[in-house]
Write a protein that holds these residues in place. Structure first.
Motif, PDB file in Angstrom:
ATOM      1  N   THR A 192      25.490  32.375 -10.908  1.00 28.41           N
ATOM      2  CA  THR A 192      26.297  33.433 -10.315  1.00 28.41           C
ATOM      3  C   THR A 192      25.666  34.778 -10.635  1.00 28.41           C
ATOM      4  OG1 THR A 192      28.580  34.264 -10.063  1.00 28.41           O
ATOM      5  CG2 THR A 192      27.842  33.765 -12.297  1.00 28.41           C
ATOM      6  N   ILE A 193      26.127  35.814  -9.966  1.00 27.15           N
ATOM      7  CA  ILE A 193      25.538  37.140 -10.121  1.00 27.15           C
ATOM      8  C   ILE A 193      26.651  38.176 -10.187  1.00 27.15           C
ATOM      9  CG2 ILE A 193      25.309  37.596  -7.642  1.00 27.15           C
ATOM     10  CD1 ILE A 193      22.589  38.841  -8.226  1.00 27.15           C
ATOM     11  N   SER A 194      26.430  39.242 -10.935  1.00 28.36           N
ATOM     12  CA  SER A 194      27.434  40.303 -11.037  1.00 28.36           C
ATOM     13  C   SER A 194      27.532  41.045  -9.707  1.00 28.36           C
ATOM     14  CB  SER A 194      27.066  41.277 -12.161  1.00 28.36           C
ATOM     15  OG  SER A 194      25.804  41.872 -11.919  1.00 28.36           O
ATOM     16  N   PRO A 195      28.690  41.642  -9.407  1.00 32.45           N
ATOM     17  CA  PRO A 195      28.879  42.306  -8.110  1.00 32.45           C
ATOM     18  C   PRO A 195      27.882  43.427  -7.828  1.00 32.45           C
ATOM     19  CG  PRO A 195      30.988  41.976  -9.198  1.00 32.45           C
ATOM     20  CD  PRO A 195      29.935  41.627 -10.199  1.00 32.45           C
ATOM     21  N   ASP A 196      27.351  44.058  -8.873  1.00 31.47           N
ATOM     22  CA  ASP A 196      26.388  45.138  -8.650  1.00 31.47           C
ATOM     23  C   ASP A 196      24.951  44.634  -8.564  1.00 31.47           C
ATOM     24  OD1 ASP A 196      25.929  44.404 -11.247  1.00 31.47           O
ATOM     25  OD2 ASP A 196      26.259  46.391 -12.117  1.00 31.47           O
ATOM     26  N   ASP A 197      24.778  43.303  -8.518  1.00 31.53           N
ATOM     27  CA  ASP A 197      23.456  42.673  -8.380  1.00 31.53           C
ATOM     28  C   ASP A 197      22.517  43.001  -9.533  1.00 31.53           C
ATOM     29  OD1 ASP A 197      24.245  41.559  -5.972  1.00 31.53           O
ATOM     30  OD2 ASP A 197      23.420  43.195  -4.767  1.00 31.53           O
TER      31      ASP A 197
ATOM     32  N   THR B 141      22.899  41.607 -12.871  1.00 34.66           N
ATOM     33  CA  THR B 141      22.815  40.564 -13.892  1.00 34.66           C
ATOM     34  C   THR B 141      22.990  39.184 -13.267  1.00 34.66           C
ATOM     35  OG1 THR B 141      23.825  42.100 -15.475  1.00 34.66           O
ATOM     36  CG2 THR B 141      23.664  39.797 -16.134  1.00 34.66           C
ATOM     37  N   LEU B 142      22.068  38.299 -13.590  1.00 35.60           N
ATOM     38  CA  LEU B 142      22.118  36.913 -13.132  1.00 35.60           C
ATOM     39  C   LEU B 142      22.572  36.031 -14.287  1.00 35.60           C
ATOM     40  CD1 LEU B 142      21.318  34.726 -10.957  1.00 35.60           C
ATOM     41  CD2 LEU B 142      19.105  34.629 -12.130  1.00 35.60           C
ATOM     42  N   TYR B 143      23.555  35.165 -14.031  1.00 37.31           N
ATOM     43  CA  TYR B 143      24.068  34.247 -15.043  1.00 37.31           C
ATOM     44  C   TYR B 143      23.773  32.813 -14.620  1.00 37.31           C
ATOM     45  CZ  TYR B 143      26.786  38.294 -16.640  1.00 37.31           C
ATOM     46  OH  TYR B 143      27.171  39.532 -17.093  1.00 37.31           O
TER      47      TYR B 143
ATOM     48  N   ASP C 288      18.700  40.377 -16.876  1.00 38.83           N
ATOM     49  CA  ASP C 288      18.735  41.671 -16.203  1.00 38.83           C
ATOM     50  C   ASP C 288      17.802  41.607 -14.997  1.00 38.83           C
ATOM     51  OD1 ASP C 288      18.651  44.277 -15.343  1.00 38.83           O
ATOM     52  OD2 ASP C 288      17.849  45.116 -17.198  1.00 38.83           O
ATOM     53  N   ILE C 289      18.380  41.674 -13.793  1.00 38.69           N
ATOM     54  CA  ILE C 289      17.581  41.605 -12.570  1.00 38.69           C
ATOM     55  C   ILE C 289      17.701  42.901 -11.769  1.00 38.69           C
ATOM     56  CG2 ILE C 289      17.709  39.093 -12.401  1.00 38.69           C
ATOM     57  CD1 ILE C 289      19.933  39.489 -10.290  1.00 38.69           C
ATOM     58  N   SER C 290      18.126  43.972 -12.438  1.00 41.23           N
ATOM     59  CA  SER C 290      18.375  45.232 -11.737  1.00 41.23           C
ATOM     60  C   SER C 290      17.111  45.831 -11.141  1.00 41.23           C
ATOM     61  CB  SER C 290      19.022  46.239 -12.692  1.00 41.23           C
ATOM     62  OG  SER C 290      18.194  46.473 -13.825  1.00 41.23           O
ATOM     63  N   ASN C 291      15.957  45.471 -11.690  1.00 41.19           N
ATOM     64  CA  ASN C 291      14.699  46.030 -11.194  1.00 41.19           C
ATOM     65  C   ASN C 291      13.661  44.928 -11.042  1.00 41.19           C
ATOM     66  OD1 ASN C 291      13.294  48.268 -10.286  1.00 41.19           O
ATOM     67  ND2 ASN C 291      12.445  48.759 -12.288  1.00 41.19           N
TER      68      ASN C 291
ATOM     69  N   ILE D 195      12.115  43.527  -8.649  1.00 40.77           N
ATOM     70  CA  ILE D 195      11.005  43.605  -7.699  1.00 40.77           C
ATOM     71  C   ILE D 195       9.727  44.078  -8.390  1.00 40.77           C
ATOM     72  CG2 ILE D 195      10.146  44.781  -5.632  1.00 40.77           C
ATOM     73  CD1 ILE D 195      12.919  44.784  -4.534  1.00 40.77           C
ATOM     74  N   ILE D 196       9.876  44.963  -9.361  1.00 44.96           N
ATOM     75  CA  ILE D 196       8.700  45.506 -10.042  1.00 44.96           C
ATOM     76  C   ILE D 196       8.665  45.167 -11.521  1.00 44.96           C
ATOM     77  CG2 ILE D 196       8.475  47.416  -8.418  1.00 44.96           C
ATOM     78  CD1 ILE D 196       9.782  49.227 -10.491  1.00 44.96           C
ATOM     79  N   GLN D 197       9.703  44.501 -12.025  1.00 42.75           N
ATOM     80  CA  GLN D 197       9.754  44.184 -13.448  1.00 42.75           C
ATOM     81  C   GLN D 197      10.312  42.780 -13.641  1.00 42.75           C
ATOM     82  OE1 GLN D 197      11.828  47.129 -15.752  1.00 42.75           O
ATOM     83  NE2 GLN D 197      11.989  45.832 -17.558  1.00 42.75           N
ATOM     84  N   ARG D 198       9.653  41.989 -14.480  1.00 39.31           N
ATOM     85  CA  ARG D 198      10.097  40.622 -14.720  1.00 39.31           C
ATOM     86  C   ARG D 198      11.496  40.631 -15.335  1.00 39.31           C
ATOM     87  NH1 ARG D 198       7.413  35.852 -15.064  1.00 39.31           N
ATOM     88  NH2 ARG D 198       5.431  36.958 -14.925  1.00 39.31           N
ATOM     89  N   PRO D 199      12.434  39.834 -14.806  1.00 35.44           N
ATOM     90  CA  PRO D 199      13.787  39.781 -15.377  1.00 35.44           C
ATOM     91  C   PRO D 199      13.748  39.431 -16.861  1.00 35.44           C
ATOM     92  CG  PRO D 199      13.735  38.680 -13.261  1.00 35.44           C
ATOM     93  CD  PRO D 199      12.306  38.988 -13.601  1.00 35.44           C
ATOM     94  N   SER D 200      14.578  40.097 -17.640  1.00 32.92           N
ATOM     95  CA  SER D 200      14.591  39.887 -19.086  1.00 32.92           C
ATOM     96  C   SER D 200      15.907  39.260 -19.525  1.00 32.92           C
ATOM     97  CB  SER D 200      14.387  41.216 -19.819  1.00 32.92           C
ATOM     98  OG  SER D 200      15.392  42.155 -19.466  1.00 32.92           O
TER      99      SER D 200
END
Length: 269
Positions: free
Chosen positions: A109-114, A116-118, A145-148, A150-155
């Motif tokens: 699932t994903i947070s409404p603001d896109d 954070t991925l859970y 954390d998937i907020s960025n 496209i240019i940064q690997r999710p942490s």
């Protein structure tokens, strides 16, 4: 103006840099009653080539357009490994450590603001008791954390333990779905043993009539409930020794005393 990605079909690997073709188009609708010839039909849509956009990585290296710029790799405690430390993505058998056979991230699932991925494992990892349903009650919930992305690997920004409900014989009911409700609160859908009912008595189960595909067998469906879970007071174990498969969060179904699991409350039955 429109952008098209050309399709190339060939046998084998082709050294081809993926691209987008940018075209201008003029559409002239035909409203007459008389059928048009093929050549006349072609005149109703005129295309004009503008430019080509080549796909590259941030450093200018050519890519095929499907390269993963933000791929996610879970902590080593979750990755299935063999006794020699090699990747072992098995299904019918269990690896030495990591997620058990065919028991990966079933909930997503994903947070409404896109931002954070859970992801929630279906059941406990092997080192946490996942080799047996009677001790597989403590899977892990991870957050990235998937907020960025496209240019940064999710942490990895969080990891918690989610207790699964047991059936009447004490076997863990694997998680089949995860849904974000609000900050720190989720819905988790758990299922009975094999999708056809556990070993509970008839009075505790719903009787499912035989279907042709089942060969006339009657099944008992014993658990069909969505639970609310809260991680507000749960221990965040990401970035700790529990990221390693050598440090289990549970032993023979008993959770480590230093970990507070998520709170689980039955919600929809």
């Amino acid at each position: 103006m429109c952008a098209l990605s050309p399709l190339v079909v060939m046998n084998g690997t082709v050294n081809y840099q993926s691209r987008q073709l940018v075209l201008d188009f003029t559409l002239t609708p035909y409203n007459g009653q008389t059928p048009l010839s093929f050549s006349a039909t072609q005149q109703t849509l005129q295309l004009t080539y503008k430019e080509t956009l080549l796909y590259t990585e941030r450093g200018g290296v050519a890519v095929i357009g499907l390269d993963a710029l933000g791929s996610i790799e879970p902590p080593q405690a979750i990755v299935p490994l063999s006794t020699t430390g090699q990747l072992a993505f098995t299904s019918g058998t269990d690896p030495a450590t990591g997620r058990s056979g065919n028991q990966g991230f079933e909930g997503l699932t994903i947070s409404p603001d896109d931002s954070t991925l859970y992801a929630l494992l279906q059941s406990a990892t092997i080192q946490d008791g996942g080799s047996k349903k009677s001790t597989a009650r403590y899977p892990r919930l991870v957050a990235y954390d998937i907020s960025n992305s496209i240019i940064q690997r999710p942490s990895l920004v969080g990891k918690w333990v989610v207790p699964l409900p047991p059936d009447s014989s004490g076997k863990a009911l694997g998680a089949s779905g995860l849904h974000y409700v609000s900050n720190g609160i989720f819905l988790v859908l758990s299922r009975d043993g094999n999708g056809h009912g556990g070993s509970a008595t008839l009075s505790a189960c719903k009787l499912v009539p035989p279907f042709p595909a089942s060969g006339g067998e009657i099944h008992l469906y014993c658990h069909r409930q969505a639970d609310l879970i809260s991680i507000a007071r749960a221990t965040d174990i990401h970035g700790t020794s529990f990221d390693s498969p050598r440090k289990p969060i549970a032993t023979r179904g008993v959770l480590d005393s230093g970990i507070v699991p998520a709170e689980n409350v039955g919600f929809v039955n």
